[in-house]
Design an enzyme around this catalytic site. Structure first.
Site, PDB file in Angstrom:
ATOM      1  N   CYS A 107      10.261 -34.412  -9.513  1.00 19.43           N
ATOM      2  CA  CYS A 107      11.609 -34.954  -9.348  1.00 19.43           C
ATOM      3  C   CYS A 107      12.188 -34.562  -7.729  1.00 19.43           C
ATOM      4  O   CYS A 107      11.547 -34.738  -6.996  1.00 19.43           O
ATOM      5  CB  CYS A 107      12.472 -34.900 -10.292  1.00 19.43           C
ATOM      6  SG  CYS A 107      13.800 -36.247 -10.175  1.00 19.43           S
ATOM      7  N   HIS A 195       9.654 -37.073 -15.071  1.00 20.22           N
ATOM      8  CA  HIS A 195       9.706 -35.700 -15.663  1.00 20.22           C
ATOM      9  C   HIS A 195       8.760 -35.563 -16.763  1.00 20.22           C
ATOM     10  O   HIS A 195       8.783 -35.966 -17.867  1.00 20.22           O
ATOM     11  CB  HIS A 195      11.187 -35.775 -16.288  1.00 20.22           C
ATOM     12  CG  HIS A 195      12.219 -35.694 -15.317  1.00 20.22           C
ATOM     13  ND1 HIS A 195      12.695 -34.414 -14.957  1.00 20.22           N
ATOM     14  CD2 HIS A 195      12.913 -36.709 -14.478  1.00 20.22           C
ATOM     15  CE1 HIS A 195      13.563 -34.439 -14.007  1.00 20.22           C
ATOM     16  NE2 HIS A 195      13.493 -35.989 -13.605  1.00 20.22           N
ATOM     17  N   GLU A 197       8.137 -33.158 -18.438  1.00 20.64           N
ATOM     18  CA  GLU A 197       8.614 -32.058 -19.309  1.00 20.64           C
ATOM     19  C   GLU A 197       9.174 -32.787 -20.561  1.00 20.64           C
ATOM     20  O   GLU A 197       9.338 -32.207 -21.659  1.00 20.64           O
ATOM     21  CB  GLU A 197       9.356 -30.962 -18.938  1.00 20.64           C
ATOM     22  CG  GLU A 197      10.689 -31.617 -18.335  1.00 20.64           C
ATOM     23  CD  GLU A 197      10.694 -31.959 -16.870  1.00 20.64           C
ATOM     24  OE1 GLU A 197       9.911 -32.424 -16.573  1.00 20.64           O
ATOM     25  OE2 GLU A 197      11.800 -32.177 -16.211  1.00 20.64           O
ATOM     26  N   ASP A 253      16.498 -11.694 -35.279  1.00 21.16           N
ATOM     27  CA  ASP A 253      16.571 -11.323 -33.910  1.00 21.16           C
ATOM     28  C   ASP A 253      16.478  -9.762 -34.113  1.00 21.16           C
ATOM     29  O   ASP A 253      15.582  -8.978 -33.566  1.00 21.16           O
ATOM     30  CB  ASP A 253      17.170 -11.707 -32.860  1.00 21.16           C
ATOM     31  CG  ASP A 253      17.257 -13.197 -32.909  1.00 21.16           C
ATOM     32  OD1 ASP A 253      16.174 -13.936 -33.443  1.00 21.16           O
ATOM     33  OD2 ASP A 253      18.415 -14.188 -32.285  1.00 21.16           O
TER      34      ASP A 253
END
Ligand code: XMP
Length: 536
Positions: A107, A195, A197, A253
């Protein structure tokens, strides 16, 4: 308990996600793709796609290309909210990589390359937005290997390329966009105005794979196993014989970070797990036992007295958060200072925590309360072994480390705990009521096989609301409990979970029959946005 905030301090602009590592005789090399960030919201998605392709990548600000890093095998110039003509548009020096390593402009990235090298970019007659069918002009182009005819792509741009620079040719078009994709004749430089993605570009991941594997020569061999091996080696080198402290929250985490560090440096790691009294039923003891079972050197601190005292009479949600944050820092600090020779503060920071904390200029736009200030005061260096990973990747690493599934699959839980799930002032009695109701709900989810289908679930005590009920022959006038269960992938958006009616009926009965003080159960059917996951 998930405390993403404890893991939210790092101020680095490099977002390195996946490691492909291989050993040569003398050197250890991590081939990587650099994604240059020009401020588009879809930049993170490119990284996400690359990691689905088991490829290591770093997102860097547009002006921070690491020109002297020999491990870079390709560069992607991502989209931008700006037009190439905007005075404030971000600009990059293409000489750093053009002709040296393969380049893909997406893009704005494609328009910027074209514009800079002498092509023409103009405002489109109408803004190109939405689905389009791609007509591949150059069938031999490796970027489109395996593409179907009329492959659907997603367009979203105001400007369009109307002439290519000299030495470039068109490789694909759409009905409205003549230069939907181009390539340089003599260099590995590609541009696409759509795009790849986003999921609406149905073969977008294939395009990225073609770029990474066929054009850049990437090997796609990241795995939890080599992440663990590489990270352990790096931690040993980084830390040496120093002492490290880590704040455990019970969440996945910080737990995975602790186990990883424990593998790397053993007893040099001391973990601190603070109980603020606002955890789930029996959670402090259960999780502490789990940690000890994992061989962690962990200090459990029961500081609930102090938290309840300081929260007495406080009803406003943000004040509750601030008090808890401040108390937490002070309790943690007092414990940490007992380890006088500590040099490092380890945290379970993961990649999404950092996205919230950083913008393209590298400034902190949000930092967290829990351990704020601590490293500076104590002169501790930060160690964040998971900072390149997404949640699902952290879980894969946890499994690789052999951690029990109930620790790895644990739902997120807010740092301030049940304090933000009791509407109104907090008392020990209310916490006990909520713990019971919450426990019935969460254990029920497990027993009915629903726990892993939801992102997060819990009960909320509406302690300022009372309603009338009838129990046996008695009229009751008690509090309602709301149940909240959501589906989500990242907690940024969420939908209410469509739990079976039979299950909700069962849990409602159980709560009203077994929890004193509750005579009504509601199910929260709000999505985020506009609601949030937590009620406070
Ligand atoms: P919201 O309510 O903003 O929650 O939709 C999004 C996610 O963040 C968690 N959450 C917090 N975590 N400290 C935390 O560590 C907090 O103050 C906090 N508030 C919300 C929430 O549980 C959900 O996973």
């Amino acid at each position: 308990m998930e405390d993403k905030g404890m893991e939210n301090l790092e101020v680095s602009v490099i977002i390195r996600i996946f490691a492909r590592t291989f050993e040569t005789k003398e050197t250890k090399m991590q081939e990587k793709i650099i994604i240059l960030d020009f401020g588009s919201q879809t930049t993170q998605l490119i990284a996400r796609r690359l990691r689905e392709l088991d490829t290591f990548c770093e997102i860097l600000p547009y002006n921070k290309f690491p020109a002297d890093d020999p491990d870079v095998i390709g560069v992607i110039l991502a989209g931008s909210p700006y037009s190439v003509y905007d005075p404030e548009a971000f600009k990059v020096d293409l000489k750093q990589f053009l002709g040296r390593i393969p380049v893909l402009g997406i893009c704005y990235g494609a328009q910027f390359i074209s514009h800079t090298l002498g092509g023409r970019v103009e405002p489109a007659d109408s803004r190109e937005y939405g689905r389009a069918k791609l007509n591949v002009a150059d069938r031999d182009c490796p970027l489109f290997r395996g593409f179907e005819a009329d492959s659907q792509v997603w367009m979203s741009h105001g400007d369009t390329i109307t002439a290519l620079p000299e030495g470039f040719h068109r490789i694909a078009s759409t009905e409205n966009v003549r230069f939907a994709a181009y390539k340089a004749d003599e260099m590995e430089v590609y541009g696409v105005q759509f795009h790849p993605e986003v999921s609406h570009s149905l073969q977008g991941t294939l395009l990225l794979k073609n770029f990474v594997v066929d054009i850049c020569g990437g090997h796609q061999d990241w795995s939890p196993q080599n992440f663990v091996e590489t990270t352990i080696a790096e931690l040993r080198e980084q830390i040496g014989r120093d002492r490290v402290i880590l704040g455990l929250s019970g969440g996945v985490d910080s737990s995975v970070a602790a186990v990883l560090l424990n593998r790397a440096i053993g007893d040099q790691l001391t973990c601190i797990f603070v109980d603020h009294g606002l955890l789930r039923k029996d959670e402090f003891h259960n999780v502490l036992r789990d940690y000890e079972g994992l061989g962690l050197n962990v200090i459990g601190v029961d500081a609930s007295e102090r938290f309840f005292r300081d929260l007495d009479g406080v009803t406003e949600p943000e004040r509750k958060r601030k008090i808890i944050g401040r108390d937490f820092v002070e309790v943690f600090d007092a414990e940490a200072r007992k380890i006088t020779d500590a040099r490092w503060l380890a945290q379970g920071t993961i990649y999404p925590d950092r996205i919230e904390s950083l913008n393209i200029t590298g400034k902190v736009i949000k930092s967290h309360h829990n351990v704020g200030g601590l490293p500076e005061e104590m002169h501790l260096q930060l160690c964040e072994p998971l900072k390149w990973l997404f949640k699902d990747e952290v879980r894969r690493v946890g499994r690789q480390l052999g951690m029990p599934e109930h620790l790895i699959g644990r739902h997120p839980f807010p740092g301030p705990g049940l304090a933000v799930r009791i509407l109104g002032a907090i008392t020990r009695e209310k916490v006990c009521i909520l713990q019971e109701a919450d426990d019935i709900f969460v254990q029920g989810l497990r027993q009915w096989g629903l726990y892993d289908q939801v992102w997060q679930a819990g009960a909320i005590l509406l302690s300022e609301v009372r309603s009338v009920g009838v129990m046996g022959d008695e009229r009751t006038y008690e509090n309602p409990v709301a149940l909240r269960a959501v589906t989500s992938t990242d907690a940024m958006t969420a939908d209410w979970a469509r739990l079976p009616y039979d299950f909700l009926a069962h849990v409602s009965n159980e709560i009203i029959n077994r929890v004193r003080g509750v005579n009504r159960v509601c199910y929260d059917i709000s999505s985020k946005p506009p609601a949030t996951i937590e009620w406070e």
